[in-house]
Design a protein around this motif. Sequence first.
Motif, PDB file in Angstrom:
ATOM      1  N   GLU A   1       0.830  -1.211   0.000  1.00 25.91           N
ATOM      2  CA  GLU A   1       0.000   0.000   0.000  1.00 25.91           C
ATOM      3  C   GLU A   1       0.864   1.261   0.000  1.00 25.91           C
ATOM      4  N   VAL A   2       1.871   1.292   0.865  1.00 31.88           N
ATOM      5  CA  VAL A   2       2.748   2.461   0.928  1.00 31.88           C
ATOM      6  C   VAL A   2       3.436   2.668  -0.421  1.00 31.88           C
ATOM      7  N   GLU A   3       4.025   1.609  -0.945  1.00 29.74           N
ATOM      8  CA  GLU A   3       4.740   1.711  -2.223  1.00 29.74           C
ATOM      9  C   GLU A   3       3.792   2.098  -3.349  1.00 29.74           C
ATOM     10  N   PHE A   4       2.589   1.506  -3.367  1.00 30.53           N
ATOM     11  CA  PHE A   4       1.622   1.831  -4.406  1.00 30.53           C
ATOM     12  C   PHE A   4       1.257   3.312  -4.351  1.00 30.53           C
ATOM     13  N   MET A   5       0.888   3.811  -3.175  1.00 31.55           N
ATOM     14  CA  MET A   5       0.457   5.210  -3.073  1.00 31.55           C
ATOM     15  C   MET A   5       1.586   6.163  -3.431  1.00 31.55           C
ATOM     16  N   GLN A   6       2.796   5.890  -2.941  1.00 34.18           N
ATOM     17  CA  GLN A   6       3.914   6.762  -3.282  1.00 34.18           C
ATOM     18  C   GLN A   6       4.199   6.731  -4.787  1.00 34.18           C
ATOM     19  N   SER A   7       4.127   5.551  -5.383  1.00 33.16           N
ATOM     20  CA  SER A   7       4.351   5.432  -6.827  1.00 33.16           C
ATOM     21  C   SER A   7       3.249   6.117  -7.625  1.00 33.16           C
ATOM     22  N   MET A   8       2.006   5.925  -7.195  1.00 29.86           N
ATOM     23  CA  MET A   8       0.888   6.535  -7.927  1.00 29.86           C
ATOM     24  C   MET A   8       0.904   8.052  -7.784  1.00 29.86           C
ATOM     25  N   ILE A   9       1.327   8.560  -6.647  1.00 28.67           N
ATOM     26  CA  ILE A   9       1.457  10.012  -6.480  1.00 28.67           C
ATOM     27  C   ILE A   9       2.483  10.546  -7.485  1.00 28.67           C
ATOM     28  N   ARG A  10       3.641   9.887  -7.581  1.00 27.24           N
ATOM     29  CA  ARG A  10       4.658  10.316  -8.560  1.00 27.24           C
ATOM     30  C   ARG A  10       4.100  10.214  -9.985  1.00 27.24           C
ATOM     31  N   HIS A  11       3.415   9.122 -10.250  1.00 27.34           N
ATOM     32  CA  HIS A  11       2.841   8.877 -11.568  1.00 27.34           C
ATOM     33  C   HIS A  11       1.825   9.974 -11.926  1.00 27.34           C
ATOM     34  N   HIS A  12       0.961  10.314 -10.986  1.00 31.74           N
ATOM     35  CA  HIS A  12      -0.036  11.364 -11.199  1.00 31.74           C
ATOM     36  C   HIS A  12       0.635  12.719 -11.436  1.00 31.74           C
ATOM     37  N   ARG A  13       1.688  13.011 -10.714  1.00 31.26           N
ATOM     38  CA  ARG A  13       2.366  14.306 -10.893  1.00 31.26           C
ATOM     39  C   ARG A  13       2.906  14.454 -12.310  1.00 31.26           C
ATOM     40  N   ILE A  14       3.412  13.371 -12.861  1.00 26.25           N
ATOM     41  CA  ILE A  14       3.888  13.407 -14.253  1.00 26.25           C
ATOM     42  C   ILE A  14       2.723  13.718 -15.189  1.00 26.25           C
ATOM     43  N   ALA A  15       1.600  13.035 -14.989  1.00 23.56           N
ATOM     44  CA  ALA A  15       0.426  13.271 -15.841  1.00 23.56           C
ATOM     45  C   ALA A  15      -0.064  14.716 -15.703  1.00 23.56           C
ATOM     46  N   ILE A  16      -0.041  15.261 -14.497  1.00 23.02           N
ATOM     47  CA  ILE A  16      -0.491  16.635 -14.268  1.00 23.02           C
ATOM     48  C   ILE A  16       0.409  17.623 -15.018  1.00 23.02           C
ATOM     49  N   ARG A  17       1.724  17.402 -14.962  1.00 24.52           N
ATOM     50  CA  ARG A  17       2.650  18.286 -15.699  1.00 24.52           C
ATOM     51  C   ARG A  17       2.361  18.228 -17.202  1.00 24.52           C
ATOM     52  N   ARG A  18       2.204  17.023 -17.721  1.00 22.36           N
ATOM     53  CA  ARG A  18       1.931  16.880 -19.158  1.00 22.36           C
ATOM     54  C   ARG A  18       0.588  17.483 -19.535  1.00 22.36           C
ATOM     55  N   ALA A  19      -0.426  17.274 -18.716  1.00 21.90           N
ATOM     56  CA  ALA A  19      -1.756  17.810 -19.005  1.00 21.90           C
ATOM     57  C   ALA A  19      -1.772  19.334 -18.903  1.00 21.90           C
ATOM     58  N   SER A  20      -0.944  19.898 -18.052  1.00 21.26           N
ATOM     59  CA  SER A  20      -0.868  21.363 -17.941  1.00 21.26           C
ATOM     60  C   SER A  20      -0.352  21.975 -19.239  1.00 21.26           C
ATOM     61  N   VAL A  21       0.618  21.342 -19.860  1.00 20.45           N
ATOM     62  CA  VAL A  21       1.127  21.809 -21.151  1.00 20.45           C
ATOM     63  C   VAL A  21       0.038  21.666 -22.213  1.00 20.45           C
ATOM     64  N   CYS A  22      -0.692  20.562 -22.144  1.00 24.11           N
ATOM     65  CA  CYS A  22      -1.767  20.299 -23.096  1.00 24.11           C
ATOM     66  C   CYS A  22      -2.806  21.412 -23.099  1.00 24.11           C
ATOM     67  N   LEU A  23      -3.105  21.972 -21.946  1.00 23.89           N
ATOM     68  CA  LEU A  23      -4.095  23.050 -21.877  1.00 23.89           C
ATOM     69  C   LEU A  23      -3.740  24.208 -22.811  1.00 23.89           C
ATOM     70  N   ASP A  24      -2.448  24.485 -22.952  1.00 25.85           N
ATOM     71  CA  ASP A  24      -1.993  25.588 -23.791  1.00 25.85           C
ATOM     72  C   ASP A  24      -1.768  25.191 -25.248  1.00 25.85           C
ATOM     73  N   ARG A  25      -1.523  23.915 -25.500  1.00 21.90           N
ATOM     74  CA  ARG A  25      -1.096  23.523 -26.845  1.00 21.90           C
ATOM     75  C   ARG A  25      -2.149  22.803 -27.671  1.00 21.90           C
TER      76      ARG A  25
END
Length: 188
Positions: free
Chosen positions: A125-149
């Motif tokens: 559970e700990v490893e999953f949540m920490q990994s998914m948090i990192r994974h989500h942050r990557i998606a958020i960064r990419r999606a933020s660029v998408c809003l402009d492009r």
Amino acid sequence: MRTFLTSQLRLMWQALALLLVLTGTASAAAPAPEPATARYEVDFMQDMIDHHAMATMMATTCESKAVHAELRELCTDIRMSQQQEIAQMQGWLQSWYGIRYQPQMKPGDMRRMERMAQLPPAEYEVEFMQSMIRHHRIAIRRASVCLDRAAHPELANLCADIIQVQLDEIRMMESWLCQWYGICRRSS
């Protein structure tokens, strides 16, 4: 009369196409009007499909491995929503660009997921949540660029949804890490 109507329809479609090019807005069934924007949209959707496929695989394992019912429920939500988004982006790639795309998984990602699945439930559970948090942050960064492009409003709306949903999920998992495991770092 029929030839006249056909000519009029053709002129209307040409005018609409010109209007779309001039306004920079892509229609629902056409590629983005500028080649660089079209290339960006294709690359973004293919990358996000791969990214979401990884998250759905992680979430599938979580559904059977997690100790807490709340986390299992979140994993089901992640799996279902991201599978839906994958299908939506695959449809847009096909409709807008004539591209059929299936998710690609990197061997290193597969090995990491297999190692994580071998952990005892609480550690998992700990490893999953920490990994998914990192994974989500990557998606958020990419999606933020998408809003402009992105040229297609549908794609920009999806990117806005990705940002909001995944920020909410990050906050929830950070809260659970703190409540359940005493790991109380807030970094979002």
